[in-house]
Write a protein that holds these residues in place. Structure first.
Motif, mmCIF file in Angstrom:
data_model
loop_
_atom_site.group_PDB
_atom_site.id
_atom_site.type_symbol
_atom_site.label_atom_id
_atom_site.label_comp_id
_atom_site.label_asym_id
_atom_site.label_seq_id
_atom_site.Cartn_x
_atom_site.Cartn_y
_atom_site.Cartn_z
ATOM 1 N N CYS A 185 95.124 23.506 23.816
ATOM 2 C CA CYS A 185 94.710 23.860 25.178
ATOM 3 C C CYS A 185 95.759 23.351 26.158
ATOM 4 C CB CYS A 185 93.348 23.229 25.471
ATOM 5 S SG CYS A 185 92.698 23.581 27.129
ATOM 6 N N SER A 186 95.797 23.941 27.318
ATOM 7 C CA SER A 186 96.745 23.504 28.347
ATOM 8 C C SER A 186 96.474 22.061 28.789
ATOM 9 C CB SER A 186 96.705 24.444 29.549
ATOM 10 O OG SER A 186 95.418 24.442 30.124
ATOM 11 N N CYS A 187 95.288 21.529 28.486
ATOM 12 C CA CYS A 187 94.967 20.147 28.838
ATOM 13 C C CYS A 187 95.677 19.153 27.921
ATOM 14 C CB CYS A 187 93.454 19.913 28.770
ATOM 15 S SG CYS A 187 92.775 19.918 27.092
ATOM 16 N N GLY A 188 96.312 19.643 26.853
ATOM 17 C CA GLY A 188 97.000 18.781 25.903
ATOM 18 C C GLY A 188 96.213 18.544 24.626
ATOM 19 N N ALA A 189 94.950 18.926 24.605
ATOM 20 C CA ALA A 189 94.134 18.770 23.395
ATOM 21 C C ALA A 189 94.613 19.741 22.328
ATOM 22 C CB ALA A 189 92.666 19.021 23.708
ATOM 23 N N TRP A 190 94.510 19.323 21.078
ATOM 24 C CA TRP A 190 94.813 20.192 19.945
ATOM 25 C C TRP A 190 93.796 19.901 18.858
ATOM 26 C CZ3 TRP A 190 96.161 17.977 15.210
ATOM 27 C CH2 TRP A 190 96.479 16.620 15.249
ATOM 28 N N ARG A 215 86.685 25.952 15.149
ATOM 29 C CA ARG A 215 86.449 24.999 16.226
ATOM 30 C C ARG A 215 86.298 25.709 17.564
ATOM 31 N NH1 ARG A 215 85.493 22.499 12.253
ATOM 32 N NH2 ARG A 215 86.866 21.004 11.302
ATOM 33 N N SER A 216 85.598 25.053 18.492
ATOM 34 C CA SER A 216 85.465 25.548 19.864
ATOM 35 C C SER A 216 85.913 24.438 20.796
ATOM 36 C CB SER A 216 84.019 25.915 20.178
ATOM 37 O OG SER A 216 83.628 27.055 19.471
ATOM 38 N N HIS A 217 86.601 24.804 21.854
ATOM 39 C CA HIS A 217 87.061 23.831 22.852
ATOM 40 C C HIS A 217 86.587 24.301 24.209
ATOM 41 C CE1 HIS A 217 89.670 20.744 24.537
ATOM 42 N NE2 HIS A 217 90.061 21.634 25.444
ATOM 43 N N CYS A 218 85.912 23.434 24.931
ATOM 44 C CA CYS A 218 85.403 23.776 26.260
ATOM 45 C C CYS A 218 86.500 23.519 27.285
ATOM 46 C CB CYS A 218 84.163 22.954 26.588
ATOM 47 S SG CYS A 218 83.458 23.400 28.189
ATOM 48 N N ALA A 219 86.977 24.580 27.897
ATOM 49 C CA ALA A 219 88.058 24.467 28.879
ATOM 50 C C ALA A 219 87.545 24.373 30.312
ATOM 51 C CB ALA A 219 89.003 25.650 28.732
ATOM 52 N N ALA A 220 86.249 24.106 30.488
ATOM 53 C CA ALA A 220 85.687 23.959 31.834
ATOM 54 C C ALA A 220 86.309 22.741 32.516
ATOM 55 C CB ALA A 220 84.170 23.792 31.759
ATOM 56 N N ASP A 221 86.457 22.828 33.837
ATOM 57 C CA ASP A 221 87.031 21.716 34.604
ATOM 58 C C ASP A 221 86.299 20.425 34.294
ATOM 59 O OD1 ASP A 221 88.905 23.319 35.832
ATOM 60 O OD2 ASP A 221 87.689 23.663 37.618
ATOM 61 N N GLY A 222 87.051 19.414 33.931
ATOM 62 C CA GLY A 222 86.482 18.100 33.689
ATOM 63 C C GLY A 222 85.862 17.906 32.316
ATOM 64 N N CYS A 223 85.732 18.937 31.504
ATOM 65 C CA CYS A 223 85.087 18.794 30.201
ATOM 66 C C CYS A 223 86.136 18.607 29.104
ATOM 67 C CB CYS A 223 84.200 20.004 29.894
ATOM 68 S SG CYS A 223 83.242 19.790 28.362
ATOM 69 N N HIS A 224 86.733 19.664 28.684
ATOM 70 C CA HIS A 224 87.791 19.670 27.664
ATOM 71 C C HIS A 224 87.419 18.871 26.419
ATOM 72 C CE1 HIS A 224 90.715 22.090 29.753
ATOM 73 N NE2 HIS A 224 90.298 21.503 30.857
ATOM 74 N N ARG A 225 86.203 19.107 25.928
ATOM 75 C CA ARG A 225 85.773 18.505 24.659
ATOM 76 C C ARG A 225 85.913 19.539 23.558
ATOM 77 N NH1 ARG A 225 81.636 16.469 28.397
ATOM 78 N NH2 ARG A 225 81.766 14.205 28.492
ATOM 79 N N THR A 226 86.097 19.050 22.337
ATOM 80 C CA THR A 226 86.250 19.922 21.179
ATOM 81 C C THR A 226 84.995 19.813 20.323
ATOM 82 O OG1 THR A 226 88.642 19.608 21.253
ATOM 83 C CG2 THR A 226 87.734 20.480 19.211
ATOM 84 N N PHE A 227 84.529 20.955 19.825
ATOM 85 C CA PHE A 227 83.283 21.048 19.062
ATOM 86 C C PHE A 227 83.544 21.644 17.693
ATOM 87 C CE2 PHE A 227 82.376 21.065 23.536
ATOM 88 C CZ PHE A 227 81.326 20.174 23.648
ATOM 89 N N SER A 228 82.640 21.360 16.770
ATOM 90 C CA SER A 228 82.790 21.851 15.397
ATOM 91 C C SER A 228 82.695 23.368 15.313
ATOM 92 C CB SER A 228 81.746 21.214 14.485
ATOM 93 O OG SER A 228 80.441 21.512 14.958
ATOM 94 N N GLY A 229 82.040 23.974 16.263
ATOM 95 C CA GLY A 229 81.903 25.426 16.274
ATOM 96 C C GLY A 229 81.187 25.897 17.525
#
Length: 91
Positions: free
Chosen positions: A16-21, A27-41
């Protein structure tokens, strides 16, 4: 296979542009402002979103909806908890 810029890190399945990989194509990654958490699906990711679409949809703390954190080489992965007791499979 390793990441071309950091040989100590495996090649990411996505980033993600937030730097997360992360690794794993489901996997699912929440790109909402302030969240940017990664989920198993998708199921776990959807569980952390509350409210009505287009009206008051927002992210909530994953732990508050029963998700559990798992430490991974790329950071924390939020997932549904494992079932209690033995798991029986029908044959």
């Amino acid at each position: 296979m390793t990441h071309p810029e950091d040989p100590t890190r495996p090649a990411a399945a996505a980033a993600c542009s937030c730097g997360a990989w992360w690794t794993g194509i489901s996997r699912s990654h929440c790109a909402a402002d302030g969240c940017h958490r990664t989920f198993s699906g998708e199921t776990a990711a959807d569980r952390h979103r509350q409210g009505r679409f287009g009206i008051d949809r927002r992210c909530v703390d994953p732990a508050s909806v029963g998700l559990v954190p798992v430490d991974k080489p790329y950071g924390v992965l939020w997932q549904n908890p494992a079932p209690d007791g033995p798991v029986w499979f029908a044959s």
